[in-house]
Design a protein around this motif. Structure first.
Motif, short mmCIF file in Angstrom:
data_model
loop_
_atom_site.label_atom_id
_atom_site.label_comp_id
_atom_site.label_asym_id
_atom_site.label_seq_id
_atom_site.Cartn_x
_atom_site.Cartn_y
_atom_site.Cartn_z
N MET A 29 0.84 -1.20 0.00
CA MET A 29 0.00 0.00 0.00
C MET A 29 0.87 1.25 0.00
O MET A 29 0.61 2.23 0.69
CB MET A 29 -0.94 -0.01 1.21
N GLN A 31 2.62 4.66 -1.13
CA GLN A 31 2.08 5.89 -1.71
C GLN A 31 3.21 6.79 -2.20
O GLN A 31 4.39 6.46 -2.11
CB GLN A 31 1.23 6.62 -0.67
N ASP A 51 0.61 -2.83 -8.14
CA ASP A 51 -0.41 -3.03 -7.11
C ASP A 51 -0.09 -2.27 -5.83
O ASP A 51 -0.05 -2.83 -4.73
CB ASP A 51 -0.58 -4.52 -6.81
N ASN A 52 0.14 -0.96 -6.00
CA ASN A 52 0.32 -0.06 -4.88
C ASN A 52 -0.55 1.17 -5.11
O ASN A 52 -1.53 1.10 -5.86
CB ASN A 52 1.80 0.31 -4.73
N LEU A 53 -0.20 2.27 -4.47
CA LEU A 53 -0.98 3.52 -4.59
C LEU A 53 -0.08 4.66 -5.05
O LEU A 53 -0.29 5.81 -4.68
CB LEU A 53 -1.62 3.86 -3.24
N VAL A 55 1.71 7.59 -7.19
CA VAL A 55 1.17 8.68 -8.02
C VAL A 55 2.30 9.34 -8.79
O VAL A 55 3.45 8.94 -8.70
CB VAL A 55 0.44 9.73 -7.14
N SER A 75 -1.39 -1.12 -11.92
CA SER A 75 -2.32 -0.97 -10.80
C SER A 75 -1.82 0.02 -9.77
O SER A 75 -1.71 -0.28 -8.58
CB SER A 75 -2.61 -2.33 -10.15
N ASN A 76 -1.49 1.23 -10.25
CA ASN A 76 -1.19 2.35 -9.39
C ASN A 76 -2.07 3.52 -9.82
O ASN A 76 -3.13 3.32 -10.42
CB ASN A 76 0.30 2.70 -9.46
N LYS A 77 -1.64 4.73 -9.52
CA LYS A 77 -2.40 5.92 -9.90
C LYS A 77 -1.51 6.87 -10.69
O LYS A 77 -1.61 8.10 -10.56
CB LYS A 77 -2.96 6.62 -8.66
N ASN A 100 -3.59 2.24 -14.88
CA ASN A 100 -3.20 3.51 -14.29
C ASN A 100 -4.08 4.60 -14.89
O ASN A 100 -5.16 4.31 -15.42
CB ASN A 100 -1.71 3.79 -14.55
#
Length: 350
Positions: A29, A31, A51-53, A55, A75-77, A100
């Motif tokens: 998780m 960021q 597969d994290n968050l 940016v 699978s992030n932002k 993404n």
């Protein structure tokens, strides 16, 4: 350190590990941005932070990781465009930046990824034995519509580009057809338009191609009949038209691979309307309704012209009567005469 419950940001100080060869932080998780300190780890062969968050944009300094073979950012932002310099990664086997918020066109320079230009897998097999001691962990890759797990040196026998579920637009670059050693290409769930490149007929090692959920139109190139290794070809939810190529691997494909292309026909579909340039009945009805609606609306400029004409006529007459006393008397006298004449006629009728 993958698949733990790590939170917070990736520390800048990780760049101190300048001899680091593999970094796997996937499935946490985490960021923030990829720390700029990581660019000191230029010997990396594997970077997996999927597969994290995370940016921010894909950093340009990744293009200086000339030993990099596996790059997984999925699978992030992440935002922004795919950097053109990623094509400098001459040893890259897996490029996974799916799921993404990336925008812009697909860079044509991706057609220059050196290791994917090679159509002979035995060359990569030799490289695999040379570096096999590095690869003792697993990497997940979307292949043939499913998530497959590859272990150890088997990774170096796979080449993959996965841009699934972003916001990429414009056409698919013709240069992607140069990647004759590419096994898996996933461009689904974007906003891609235009034709399927005729150069895809040169992807002789291609096993899986997913172009679904875009806005592609035109024919499926007959040149793709040459792709004897292709076991998965998914193009549903597009605007393709014409007849599906007959024979070869196309004879083995599932009906669902081609669904929701109203103007596409041929095996395994039962569609009757398949000529490019023809609109379906639903499309024609929709266009007709729009034309009727447009015709029923009074153009805005008509109101402007009507008001201008009215103002000119009104002030052209009454402006003179206000300024010229003589004309004003004549006008009142004329009105009196008309009124008297009208009353006389009414009396005559009675």
């Amino acid at each position: 350190m993958g698949k733990n419950n790590l939170i917070g940001e990736i520390p800048y100080e990780i760049g101190i590990l300048s001899y680091l060869v593999a970094l796997q932080l996937n499935g946490n998780m985490l960021q923030g941005n990829l720390p700029s300190g990581l660019q000191n780890c230029s010997r990396l062969h594997i970077l997996d932070v999927g597969d994290n968050l995370l940016v921010g944009k894909i950093p340009l300094w990744l293009s200086h990781f000339f030993e990099l073979m596996i790059l997984v950012l999925r699978s992030n932002k992440l935002q922004g465009q795919i950097p053109n310099p990623l094509s400098n990664l001459s040893k890259l086997h897996v490029l996974d930046i799916s799921h993404n918020n990336l925008t812009g066109p697909i860079p044509s320079d991706l057609g220059n990824l050196a290791i994917m230009l090679d159509p002979h897998p035995q060359v990569r097999s030799a490289n695999a034995s040379e570096h096999s001691y590095y690869y003792k962990e697993e990497i997940q890759v979307i292949n043939k519509g499913s998530e497959l797990t590859y272990y150890d040196s088997i990774l170096l026998l796979i080449t993959c580009i996965d841009l699934f579920e972003n916001q990429l637009y414009d056409g698919i670059p013709l240069e992607i057809g140069n990647l004759q050693g590419l096994h898996t290409l996933n461009l689904s769930r974007n906003n891609l338009i235009g034709d399927i490149p005729i150069t895809f007929g040169m992807l002789e090692q291609l096993e899986s191609l997913d172009l679904s959920n875009n806005k592609l139109h035109g024919n499926i190139p007959n040149e793709m009949l040459k792709l004897s290794s292709m076991s998965t070809f998914i193009v549903y939810n597009n605007m393709l038209c014409g007849t599906i190529p007959t024979g070869g691997q196309f004879a083995t494909f599932n009906l669902t691979f081609f669904s929701n292309n109203p103007s596409l026909c041929g095996f395994p579909l039962d569609n009757k309307t398949c000529k490019c340039g023809e609109k379906s009945n639903i499309d024609m009805a929709h266009l007709l309704d729009e034309e009727i609606e447009e015709e029923s609306e009074i153009p805005w400029h008509w109101y402007v012209e009507w008001m201008a004409s009215f103002a000119t006529g009104f002030w052209g007459v009454f402006g003179i009567l206000i300024v010229k006393r003589y004309w004003r008397r004549k006008y009142i006298q004329l009105l009196d005469e008309v009124a008297i004449s009208f009353l006389d006629r009414l009396r005559g009728i009675k």
